[in-house]
Design an enzyme around this catalytic site. Sequence first.
Site, PDB file in Angstrom:
ATOM      1  N   CYS A  79      -8.665  21.209  63.466  1.00 47.90           N
ATOM      2  CA  CYS A  79      -9.754  21.974  64.088  1.00 47.90           C
ATOM      3  C   CYS A  79     -10.074  21.511  65.503  1.00 47.90           C
ATOM      4  O   CYS A  79     -10.154  22.308  66.430  1.00 47.90           O
ATOM      5  CB  CYS A  79     -10.999  21.959  63.205  1.00 47.90           C
ATOM      6  SG  CYS A  79     -11.735  20.339  62.933  1.00 47.90           S
ATOM      7  N   HIS A 127     -16.277  19.466  61.171  1.00 47.17           N
ATOM      8  CA  HIS A 127     -15.405  20.622  61.427  1.00 47.17           C
ATOM      9  C   HIS A 127     -15.938  21.379  62.635  1.00 47.17           C
ATOM     10  O   HIS A 127     -17.151  21.461  62.843  1.00 47.17           O
ATOM     11  CB  HIS A 127     -15.364  21.551  60.213  1.00 47.17           C
ATOM     12  CG  HIS A 127     -14.410  22.689  60.385  1.00 47.17           C
ATOM     13  ND1 HIS A 127     -13.045  22.520  60.448  1.00 47.17           N
ATOM     14  CD2 HIS A 127     -14.631  24.014  60.541  1.00 47.17           C
ATOM     15  CE1 HIS A 127     -12.469  23.692  60.623  1.00 47.17           C
ATOM     16  NE2 HIS A 127     -13.413  24.625  60.686  1.00 47.17           N
ATOM     17  N   HIS A 143     -10.687  29.212  64.170  1.00 50.44           N
ATOM     18  CA  HIS A 143     -10.603  27.793  63.837  1.00 50.44           C
ATOM     19  C   HIS A 143      -9.335  27.503  63.054  1.00 50.44           C
ATOM     20  O   HIS A 143      -8.629  28.413  62.618  1.00 50.44           O
ATOM     21  CB  HIS A 143     -11.840  27.352  63.041  1.00 50.44           C
ATOM     22  CG  HIS A 143     -11.920  27.900  61.651  1.00 50.44           C
ATOM     23  ND1 HIS A 143     -12.354  27.165  60.587  1.00 50.44           N
ATOM     24  CD2 HIS A 143     -11.619  29.117  61.132  1.00 50.44           C
ATOM     25  CE1 HIS A 143     -12.332  27.881  59.480  1.00 50.44           C
ATOM     26  NE2 HIS A 143     -11.896  29.083  59.793  1.00 50.44           N
TER      27      HIS A 143
END
Length: 171
Positions: A79, A127, A143
């Site tokens: 990510c 994240h 993402h």
Amino acid sequence: MRVIGGLTVATAVATPVVMAGPTPAHASTARPVATVVKQAKHKTWAQREVLAQKALKYAASKKGKPYRYGAAGPNAFDCSGLVQWAYRKAGVQLPRVTTAQYRAVHNKIAWKNLAPGDLVFFNGKGHVGIVYKKKGRTLYMIHAPHTGDHVRVVKLDSYRKKTFAGAVRPY
């Protein structure tokens, strides 16, 4: 430059940089470990939006590429690697990992003010994704989700809102 505990530390006021490794004979040969991202004050909103659109274009060009932990492109991403790669291609320097990306960008954004190009963090900043587009009141992000998945666009739904940990605007 100062030497602290065997490390060369930049003492410039504008952008602190810590140099890795032993003190080099010549400071220009050292590698920067971390930098602080500062918005360019001289850029207009339109110029900054162009940077965001460039980053989004680069990120979108990687849709379908596999997630790989620790990968920062161009053929696989995690990510934060995707975020760093896309913004670097657009001309914005970001740190490598999610928590450092959040800390380095000083322009924090509330959920209600999100715009395409903003970095959105979830699960305690474990994240990160990039706000990809806005259709009415619905937001989407691009993402690299997790092992076994690939770079893709998803809706910022109620689950994402519950796990939202913050957002920044690096452009």
